[in-house]
Design an enzyme around this catalytic site. Sequence first.
Site, short mmCIF file in Angstrom:
data_model
loop_
_atom_site.label_atom_id
_atom_site.label_comp_id
_atom_site.label_asym_id
_atom_site.label_seq_id
_atom_site.Cartn_x
_atom_site.Cartn_y
_atom_site.Cartn_z
N HIS A 209 0.86 -1.08 -0.02
CA HIS A 209 -0.11 -0.02 -0.07
C HIS A 209 0.96 1.41 -0.02
O HIS A 209 0.63 2.20 -0.70
CB HIS A 209 -0.99 -0.04 1.25
CG HIS A 209 -1.88 -1.13 1.08
ND1 HIS A 209 -2.48 -1.55 2.32
CD2 HIS A 209 -2.12 -1.99 0.24
CE1 HIS A 209 -3.35 -2.52 2.08
NE2 HIS A 209 -3.04 -2.85 0.80
N PHE B 139 13.00 -13.81 -10.90
CA PHE B 139 14.22 -13.02 -11.05
C PHE B 139 13.83 -11.66 -11.58
O PHE B 139 13.00 -11.20 -11.49
CB PHE B 139 14.79 -13.82 -12.15
CG PHE B 139 16.45 -13.78 -12.30
CD1 PHE B 139 17.11 -13.42 -11.11
CD2 PHE B 139 17.20 -13.41 -13.46
CE1 PHE B 139 18.61 -13.09 -10.97
CE2 PHE B 139 18.41 -13.01 -13.37
CZ PHE B 139 19.20 -13.06 -12.34
N CYS C 52 12.43 -2.53 -22.89
CA CYS C 52 11.63 -1.62 -22.48
C CYS C 52 11.67 -1.01 -20.97
O CYS C 52 11.76 0.11 -20.84
CB CYS C 52 10.25 -1.91 -22.61
SG CYS C 52 9.86 -2.09 -24.52
#
Length: 438
Positions: free
Chosen positions: A217, A262, A268
């Site tokens: 949170h 991993f 990207c």
Amino acid sequence: MRISIFGMGYVGAVSAACLARDGHHVVGVDIDPVKLELLRSGRSPIIEEGIQELTREVVAAGRITVTDDVAAAVRDTDLSFVCVGTPSSPNGRQDLGAILRLAEQLGDALAHKSAFHAVVVRSTVEPGTVAGEITPRVEARSGKRAGTHFAMCFQPEFLREGTSIKDYDNPPFTVIGSEDERATKLLRDVFAHLPCEFIVTSLRTAEMMKYACNAFHALKVGFANEIGRLSQSLAVDPHAVMGLVCKDTRLNISPAYLKPGFAFGGSCLPKDLKALLYLGKQRDVVTPTLASLLPSNRVHIDHAADTVLADGRRNVGMLGLSFKTGTDDLRESPLVTLAERFIGKGLSLRIYDPEVSLARLMGANKRFIEHSIPHISSLMCADIDSMIEPSDILIVGLQRRDLLERIVRLARPGQLVLDLVNMPDRQDLRAKYKGVCW
Ligand SMILES: NC(=O)c1ccc[n+]([C@@H]2O[C@H](COP(=O)([O-])OP(=O)(O)OC[C@H]3O[C@@H](n4cnc5c(N)ncnc54)[C@H](O)[C@@H]3O)[C@@H](O)[C@H]2O)c1
């Protein structure tokens, strides 16, 4: 049911009122006489929507009584909830002072009770606290054994201040850390009516998941606010941005990317994170949460490398090289970083990745791997068996079922399997097994 609740703060006072409303007889216990007096007169010691009315009703109906007498509260009830505070010490460590003092008092009380009693800790505590700190004190003072004469459980509480009665009635789920059937049954009787799943797990898992929830949170708030400040500096509406981000329930608000495994990589994520951090730098927007992600990823790769290097043996086989299963994209692959580390340390490395055919690599992908590992072709194996056979350590970085089965079948005793992908069927391995973070 007759239930005692220790600690009449936010969690205890809300639980007491709701349990009494649900028809149980509740004994509230606190060391603070002011809170007890308030409750005695039908007033709740906390401010929450609806809590005053509810407390007045259930106290008037005689379903909540209060005491500071721990022995009487234990004697007169079947089940105790422990809701005392576990605040931070100055160094961040949990302060167990109140809960451990209470554990001793509960032990003294149980010494004089012959009937079975269940103690359920609802205060947030570090994994291992119930079994390692609380239970031994209760056992020592009672002279009785947990699991025989009484039970110790942990049940994380998910209510939020401000909406606590609603949250009590609509939790995301009920999670019970319990190794005692009798206690589990009591808790099922109390909570099974709630409109959510009732899940029984180990004590340590239940303790840890509460911390994981709160950390998640906090991470979400930090993330949303950093995207907010970056958007502000770029004249973008952050509400529109995050609104769209949250609409994607396939990759964003979903279990995707939330499985321990991993490191991330590829063409990207690292590239775009770097670009976003650069944008912030240009505009003096400080984003420590976003800035921590690449270092965190590096630490994870280092951890895998250190596990292999600590073994001391020098023949390493790697299943997988591309940044994820099903692609031949090697750019920013964490497995390539691992391979570089091993080569730098002089280990003998063999790699098998069915998707990576050096002859077929092209463009930026080809240039990247030739630059990172110049003699890559001499390390690649033609099949998985020739990677497994000469290796002392097998690193599993790819998720293809047939290849994982081959590892399970062929890995020998004496070999070490380092699992980066959460292998199914690993119980059938004859080799020694380690998970990267499990
Ligand atoms: N507040 C929340 O929204 C929330 C939500 C989930 C979990 N939790 C966790 O629940 C626990 C309690 O939180 P809280 O906010 O209700 O705390 P709180 O500080 O409001 O209340 C704790 C109460 O325990 C009492 N107490 C201390 N020692 C005692 C003893 N020996 N016997 C009986 N009573 C004793 C205190 O007098 C106080 O009234 C904490 O571990 C917290 O992390 C809190």
